[in-house]
Design a protein around this motif. Structure first.
Motif, PDB file in Angstrom:
ATOM      1  N   UNK A 123       0.834  -1.198   0.000  1.00 55.91           N
ATOM      2  CA  UNK A 123       0.000   0.000   0.000  1.00 55.91           C
ATOM      3  C   UNK A 123       0.879   1.264   0.000  1.00 55.91           C
ATOM      4  N   UNK A 124       1.960   1.258   0.741  1.00 59.83           N
ATOM      5  CA  UNK A 124       2.851   2.424   0.773  1.00 59.83           C
ATOM      6  C   UNK A 124       3.478   2.650  -0.612  1.00 59.83           C
ATOM      7  N   UNK A 125       3.884   1.577  -1.275  1.00 58.95           N
ATOM      8  CA  UNK A 125       4.511   1.718  -2.596  1.00 58.95           C
ATOM      9  C   UNK A 125       3.516   2.264  -3.613  1.00 58.95           C
ATOM     10  N   UNK A 126       2.270   1.827  -3.543  1.00 53.95           N
ATOM     11  CA  UNK A 126       1.255   2.331  -4.465  1.00 53.95           C
ATOM     12  C   UNK A 126       1.011   3.811  -4.226  1.00 53.95           C
ATOM     13  N   UNK A 127       0.970   4.228  -2.973  1.00 52.15           N
ATOM     14  CA  UNK A 127       0.792   5.664  -2.660  1.00 52.15           C
ATOM     15  C   UNK A 127       1.930   6.491  -3.251  1.00 52.15           C
ATOM     16  N   UNK A 128       3.148   5.987  -3.127  1.00 52.73           N
ATOM     17  CA  UNK A 128       4.294   6.720  -3.669  1.00 52.73           C
ATOM     18  C   UNK A 128       4.198   6.825  -5.191  1.00 52.73           C
ATOM     19  N   UNK A 129       3.820   5.734  -5.856  1.00 53.93           N
ATOM     20  CA  UNK A 129       3.725   5.746  -7.319  1.00 53.93           C
ATOM     21  C   UNK A 129       2.591   6.638  -7.807  1.00 53.93           C
ATOM     22  N   UNK A 130       1.570   6.854  -6.955  1.00 59.68           N
ATOM     23  CA  UNK A 130       0.420   7.675  -7.331  1.00 59.68           C
ATOM     24  C   UNK A 130       0.591   9.137  -6.924  1.00 59.68           C
ATOM     25  N   UNK A 131       1.735   9.495  -6.385  1.00 58.09           N
ATOM     26  CA  UNK A 131       1.920  10.841  -5.801  1.00 58.09           C
ATOM     27  C   UNK A 131       1.650  11.955  -6.819  1.00 58.09           C
ATOM     28  N   UNK A 132       2.157  11.800  -8.036  1.00 58.78           N
ATOM     29  CA  UNK A 132       1.991  12.861  -9.034  1.00 58.78           C
ATOM     30  C   UNK A 132       0.528  13.053  -9.397  1.00 58.78           C
ATOM     31  N   UNK A 133      -0.200  11.938  -9.648  1.00 57.73           N
ATOM     32  CA  UNK A 133      -1.604  12.055 -10.019  1.00 57.73           C
ATOM     33  C   UNK A 133      -2.432  12.655  -8.885  1.00 57.73           C
ATOM     34  N   UNK A 134      -2.075  12.291  -7.662  1.00 48.71           N
ATOM     35  CA  UNK A 134      -2.800  12.845  -6.511  1.00 48.71           C
ATOM     36  C   UNK A 134      -2.534  14.337  -6.383  1.00 48.71           C
ATOM     37  N   UNK A 135      -1.301  14.728  -6.569  1.00 45.95           N
ATOM     38  CA  UNK A 135      -0.967  16.160  -6.456  1.00 45.95           C
ATOM     39  C   UNK A 135      -1.586  16.964  -7.586  1.00 45.95           C
ATOM     40  N   UNK A 136      -1.654  16.372  -8.798  1.00 42.19           N
ATOM     41  CA  UNK A 136      -2.265  17.090  -9.917  1.00 42.19           C
ATOM     42  C   UNK A 136      -3.730  17.407  -9.657  1.00 42.19           C
ATOM     43  N   UNK A 137      -4.390  16.568  -8.873  1.00 43.50           N
ATOM     44  CA  UNK A 137      -5.798  16.802  -8.532  1.00 43.50           C
ATOM     45  C   UNK A 137      -5.943  17.577  -7.235  1.00 43.50           C
ATOM     46  N   UNK A 138      -4.807  17.970  -6.626  1.00 43.83           N
ATOM     47  CA  UNK A 138      -4.806  18.730  -5.372  1.00 43.83           C
ATOM     48  C   UNK A 138      -5.600  17.989  -4.285  1.00 43.83           C
ATOM     49  N   UNK A 139      -5.308  16.692  -4.165  1.00 40.41           N
ATOM     50  CA  UNK A 139      -6.012  15.869  -3.192  1.00 40.41           C
ATOM     51  C   UNK A 139      -5.149  15.651  -1.963  1.00 40.41           C
ATOM     52  N   UNK A 140      -5.825  15.533  -0.814  1.00 45.24           N
ATOM     53  CA  UNK A 140      -5.166  15.126   0.416  1.00 45.24           C
ATOM     54  C   UNK A 140      -5.335  13.614   0.582  1.00 45.24           C
ATOM     55  N   UNK A 141      -4.417  12.978   1.280  1.00 45.16           N
ATOM     56  CA  UNK A 141      -4.463  11.528   1.488  1.00 45.16           C
ATOM     57  C   UNK A 141      -4.511  11.243   2.975  1.00 45.16           C
TER      58      UNK A 141
END
Length: 484
Positions: free
Chosen positions: A343-361
């Motif tokens: 789960x931690x590795x998936x979060x790291x790989x998704x960091x750019x897409x999450x930031x592009x949408x200005x989302x909090x995790x």
């Protein structure tokens, strides 16, 4: 002739032959035993009757044989006292009386056909009577009679001296015993015919009741082979194995029909998905070749053609991935991995897409490892698809949730986002191949409708399932993994 032979090799005639054969064999065995017992019983009764009456005549004959003064049958008949003996013997129906001396010479016979003849009892029979006191059996008495008769003989013994004076024989034709035996035989034959007829009818009805569903199943399988899956079996309200087989057959037909429907839907969907990029590629290519598209715009449209080609390639690759996933068995080797680390590795790989949408995790992932059973790469693909889907359709600036917790001996993973509410009637369709809602078609230009289908396929390979809820804009996906 060949068709007739094939028909008689069928299950109906086999069952009929076995049943009727067993009934017939049983009747033959029972008849043999019954005839043997009844004949021996009747013969024993007849023999006892012969000996009993011979004993009576023996006691009456003692004093005549003891004096030894009667040398001929005529002299015996002239004796007034012996006339009483003859009258007593004549009262015994269906029986001849032979009074003999100790050498076996017949002194008196109630059979008128022997009158005036010199008759001697066979030596073997006479010896048995004199030595044993009685003798009984079936004999012609040394060709004295044309056919074998029941004969009973007793010795005549003087009550004063105990000396054997002679013998008395009683002879019966045996017609009554034979008539009784023939009557029993007739009754048994009639009973056997009735039983065979009843067993034939009962077996025929029972076998036809068993064969009919099987024939219907054979006909149904031929229809299924031709692609017609609408045929259903009638279980006729039976609770036995045939009824269970009919129910299983109908379940199989439902599955086949569903599979065929999914196959057709898959072909229709994939045709639609492939047609769009291929039409775009062909249209723009023709436009460039025939000069419809100006030379200064060719680069722009070539870029569109390249993008569509790559999208087409990705679609085909996704479809191949699905086929490979369905052929794998992730539980076969019993491998374990840390779901928290994945789960931690998936979060790291998704960091750019999450930031592009200005989302909090909001991540609720324990520091200590949770070892689950399965394939790490496949479950990582599940996490990536769910998180990517959640980020894609989350309201900009909202919060994504990714967490795992132990519950009922399993690790339960949850992915949650805040966006538009998915209609309740659409929730069961989210995991179908190529399914995309109208909203997603407008926002997800590069989607194929395979992401959630891959998720469900991978979890089914792990013998697990996934659930989804969507209320008040909050959509939650939850799945579990075994901890062993």
């Amino acid at each position: 002739m060949k068709r007739l032979r094939e028909q008689f090799r069928g299950l109906y005639w086999r069952q009929m032959s076995i049943t009727v054969g067993m009934v017939l064999l049983t009747l033959v065995l029972l008849g043999t035993v019954f005839f043997s017992l009844s004949y021996n019983y009747a013969r024993g009764q007849k023999t006892d009757e012969l000996l009993e009456r011979a004993q009576v005549v023996s006691r009456l004959s003692v004093r005549y044989l003891e004096s030894g003064r009667y040398l001929t049958m005529e002299e015996l008949r002239q004796d007034q006292v012996f006339q009483q003996l003859a009258a007593t013997a004549a009262m015994i129906s269906d029986m001849d009386i032979l009074v003999c001396d100790e050498e076996g010479h017949v002194l008196l016979s109630t059979d008128e056909t022997m009158e005036g003849q010199s008759i001697t009892i066979p030596e073997g029979v006479m010896s048995a009577v004199l030595e044993q006191g009685t003798w009984a059996g079936r004999s012609r008495l040394d060709q004295l009679y044309e056919s074998k008769r029941f004969v009973g003989g007793v010795s005549v013994v003087s009550p004063t001296t105990g000396k054997v004076l002679g013998s008395v024989f009683t002879v019966s034709s045996g017609d009554t015993v034979d008539a009784l035996w023939r009557t029993f035989a007739g009754l048994l034959v009639m009973t056997a015919l009735v039983v065979l007829m009843i067993s034939f009818v009962a077996t025929s009805v029972t076998t036809m009741r068993q064969i009919k569903p099987i024939r219907e199943m054979a006909q149904a399988t031929r229809c299924y082979a031709e692609g017609d899956f609408d045929i259903r079996m009638n279980d006729y309200g039976r609770d036995d194995e045939i009824g269970e087989l009919a129910a299983s057959f109908n379940n199989m037909a439902e599955r086949l029909q569903q599979t065929e429907r999914q196959r057709r839907e898959f072909i229709a969907n994939i045709s639609h998905e492939l047609k769009t990029p291929m039409t775009t590629i062909a249209g723009y290519t023709d436009g460039i070749l025939d000069g419809t598209i100006p030379p200064e715009n060719e680069k722009q449209y070539l870029q569109i053609i390249a993008n569509e080609s790559r999208r087409l390639s990705r679609l085909v690759r996704r479809m191949l991935d699905v086929s490979q996933l369905q052929a794998m068995d992730p539980l076969r080797n019993g491998n374990h991995f840390d779901i928290c680390e994945s789960m931690r590795r998936v979060l790291i790989s998704m960091e750019k897409k999450i930031n592009d949408r200005h989302l909090d995790v909001e991540a609720d992932i324990p520091d200590e490892p949770i070892l689950v059973l399965g394939d790490n790469d496949m479950i990582t693909q599940v996490l990536y698809n769910l998180l990517e889907n959640a980020a894609k359709f989350a309201r900009e600036g909202s919060t994504l949730y990714l967490g795992v917790a132990m519950m009922d001996g399993k690790a339960r993973v949850t992915v949650r986002n805040v966006g538009d509410t998915i209609p309740a009637e659409e929730l069961p369709l989210l995991f179908e191949r190529f399914h995309k809602s109208d909203k997603s078609r407008s926002e997800d230009k590069d989607g194929y409708g395979l992401g959630l289908y891959i998720v469900k396929t991978i979890l089914q390979q792990h013998k697990e399932d996934i659930s989804v809820t969507s209320e008040n804009g909050v959509t939650t996906f939850t799945f579990s993994l075994r901890v062993e």
